[in-house]
Scaffold this motif. Structure first.
Motif, PDB file in Angstrom:
ATOM      1  N   ASP A  65       0.804  -1.220   0.000  1.00 59.22           N
ATOM      2  CA  ASP A  65       0.000   0.000   0.000  1.00 59.22           C
ATOM      3  C   ASP A  65       0.839   1.273   0.000  1.00 59.22           C
ATOM      4  N   ARG A  66       2.141   1.169  -0.321  1.00 59.77           N
ATOM      5  CA  ARG A  66       2.959   2.375  -0.454  1.00 59.77           C
ATOM      6  C   ARG A  66       2.445   3.221  -1.623  1.00 59.77           C
ATOM      7  N   PHE A  67       2.709   4.529  -1.578  1.00 62.09           N
ATOM      8  CA  PHE A  67       2.337   5.404  -2.684  1.00 62.09           C
ATOM      9  C   PHE A  67       3.256   5.143  -3.884  1.00 62.09           C
ATOM     10  N   VAL A  68       2.666   4.708  -4.988  1.00 63.50           N
ATOM     11  CA  VAL A  68       3.402   4.432  -6.222  1.00 63.50           C
ATOM     12  C   VAL A  68       2.874   5.355  -7.307  1.00 63.50           C
ATOM     13  N   GLU A  69       3.767   5.805  -8.176  1.00 61.35           N
ATOM     14  CA  GLU A  69       3.378   6.670  -9.290  1.00 61.35           C
ATOM     15  C   GLU A  69       3.779   6.020 -10.617  1.00 61.35           C
ATOM     16  N   ALA A  70       3.118   6.448 -11.687  1.00 65.36           N
ATOM     17  CA  ALA A  70       3.419   5.913 -13.015  1.00 65.36           C
ATOM     18  C   ALA A  70       4.882   6.115 -13.385  1.00 65.36           C
ATOM     19  N   ILE A  71       5.482   7.184 -12.893  1.00 59.86           N
ATOM     20  CA  ILE A  71       6.884   7.476 -13.213  1.00 59.86           C
ATOM     21  C   ILE A  71       7.845   6.457 -12.612  1.00 59.86           C
TER      22      ILE A  71
END
Length: 545
Positions: free
Chosen positions: A370-376
């Motif tokens: 559930d860590r914050f992940v981004e497309a980058i």
């Protein structure tokens, strides 16, 4: 385990994060995608850098925020010279191949300015975001601007669908109609089958093309295959038997509140007044359309089962990282909105599953992160997977490899998304010029903050209002929270992300460079000279440096 490391990068278009059975959908079963999650990691808090196709995908393909790469709209070119996925992977010996959609718009003016032939090898590289276009097909080909030679259209013509020059539209995405084909862009026919058969429709066709590429694998050159499905993006029209596989009773309850219509933020109100919003705010129309969307997702899952079996029989699952994601979501009436383009979770949050057969990832198999992940984060993950070093002076994202290995590492505590709304039909109503029509979202575990120049901000308390129903952007009691999030957004915007020509390693080597060259500014006499400074040797120029 083979030493060769391949990557299968699967992207759906407009697939919501919660429309998979492994993500909690109650009636839509996706066993093949679920099985992928069971042998990998499902990242449950993944956000795209823009809630629309083009800018989002350019962030996926560059590892950079929208304000870094500059492709801020669907028809805004990615500037020539921007580091893309091919620039990062080809030097590592990996062959990036495309089957499907990218929404890439080439910078034709930039190539002309630099004297680059668009048909040359380097021209194709820049025009295709660094991919080798084994089959490029973005799906939407209006009749008047249809490009010749689109293979899927040629395939349909060979199958007898030659009554119109654009069979993608009038065969694959239309119904028979009483007197003539009816366009699938009209949602009142969403419960009817497409004119094409299941085999002839887009998803199976692209799956077969991917398998054709995999069958040509030489067993030596590592590849990244980007299988980019056009669906379940509208037109919401599915071939039999997927068109009526689901019905109104399978549609999940709409996610909205009357509170959202009581004195809404003026910009949010413009989104609530769009045609798509009016359509999907009608429960009857919503329940007539979403089953086709679900059918298209089910078709994707079935085709992935065929693809994975094909790869297993060829031994290609043994050395291939598989990444499954989407470029953005879909409102479907949630928050009284339709389509995408704004920052509530149905639009800006996406599924992400990564499965890698390497034993180094055994500890995290079948887990949810559930860590914050981004497309980058995708491109730097691929760089590290291919054995490279992530160029931090170019890439905005972070490699997910430590999380896949189960390492306890410091991680980001917020996510960013951006959107330029200048092409929206409502933009003239705002009285703002195109350069002013921009919006930003920053979200952490407590707050989601939306900044739009010229408008009051929007703020959601994610602890007490995880549904994002109550906008606190104008509530005086939450001034401190708004300031905190605005400062966080400002801090992010001040990050230095444009020094692409000098790496961090090289920057360290440049400390005191002028003094090393003997450019002794402000020195009184020879006694002031100490390393790294040195006496100038004007006879030999800068050789001592």
């Amino acid at each position: 385990m083979s030493d060769r490391k391949n990557i299968l990068f699967i992207m759906c278009d407009q697939l919501r994060y919660d429309y998979l059975s492994c993500a909690g959908h109650k009636t839509l079963q996706t066993p093949n995608i679920d099985a992928l999650a069971a042998r990998g990691v499902r990242f449950s808090n993944t956000y795209v850098q823009s809630p629309i196709c083009g800018p989002s995908r350019m962030s996926f393909y560059t590892g950079r925020y929208v304000s870094s790469h500059g492709a801020t709209g669907n028809f805004v070119p990615l500037r020539v010279g921007e580091h893309n996925i091919g620039d990062h992977l080809k030097p590592l010996g990996m062959r990036p191949v495309l089957v499907g959609k990218t929404h890439m718009i080439a910078d034709q003016e930039g190539m002309k300015r630099l004297g680059i032939d668009p048909t040359s090898e380097i021209g194709v590289h820049h025009a295709q975001a660094g991919f080798e276009p084994y089959e490029r097909d973005d799906g939407i080909h209006p009749d008047l601007v249809l490009k010749p030679g689109v293979k899927y259209n040629e395939y349909l013509k060979e199958r007898g669908y030659d009554g119109h020059k654009n069979p993608w539209h009038w065969a694959a995405n239309a119904t028979e109609g009483a007197e003539a084909p009816r366009s699938g862009f009209f949602n009142d026919v969403a419960n009817q089958p497409a004119r094409v058969t299941d085999e002839e429709s887009e998803t199976p066709y692209m799956t077969r093309r991917a398998m054709q590429f995999l069958a040509e694998d030489d067993g030596e050159t590592p590849w990244l295959l980007h299988l980019s499905y056009i669906k379940p993006h509208w037109p919401y029209i599915a071939p039999a038997p997927y068109h009526d596989m689901y019905g109104p009773s399978d549609v999940q309850p709409v996610h909205r509140s009357e509170v959202e219509c009581e004195d809404p933020n003026p910009l949010a109100k413009l989104y609530q007044e769009r045609i798509s919003a009016r359509t999907f705010s009608n429960d009857e129309r919503r329940e007539a359309t979403i089953p086709a969307y679900m059918g298209l997702i089910k078709q994707i899952d079935d085709q992935l089962g065929i693809l994975f079996k094909f790869m297993e029989e060829r031994g290609q699952l043994d050395n291939t990282m598989i990444v499954f994601t989407s470029d953005h979501g879909d409102y479907f009436g949630d928050h009284w909105m339709g389509d995408k383009d704004f920052f509530h979770n149905p639009a800006v949050k996406v599924p992400l599953i990564i499965a890698d057969p390497d034993p180094a990832f055994d500890a995290t198999r079948g887990t949810v992160n559930d860590r914050f992940v981004e497309a980058i984060d995708i491109v730097p993950t691929f760089i590290e997977r291919a054995g490279g070093t992530v160029p931090e002076h170019i890439i905005d994202g972070r490699s997910l490899m430590p999380l896949l290995r189960g390492e306890d590492v410091a991680w980001r505590d917020y996510v960013i998304s951006e959107y330029d709304y200048f092409m929206q039909p409502f933009s003239p109503k705002t009285g703002r010029v195109p350069l002013e029509c921009r919006t930003y979202m920053i979200a952490n575990s407590e707050w989601k903050y939306i900044h739009a120049p010229g408008y009051s901000p929007m703020l959601f308390d994610l602890t007490n209002d995880p549904d994002e129903f109550v906008d606190l952007g104008r509530d005086p009691k939450f001034e401190d929270a708004r300031k905190t999030m605005h400062y966080a957004l400002a801090d992010w915007s001040l990050q230095y992300r444009q020094r692409e020509t000098v790496s961090e390693e090289r920057a360290g080597q440049m400390v005191g460079l002028e003094d090393k060259f003997g450019v002794l500014i402000g020195y009184w006499d020879e006694n002031d000279i100490e390393p790294p400074a040195q006496m100038p040797d004007y006879a030999s120029g800068l050789e001592n440096g």
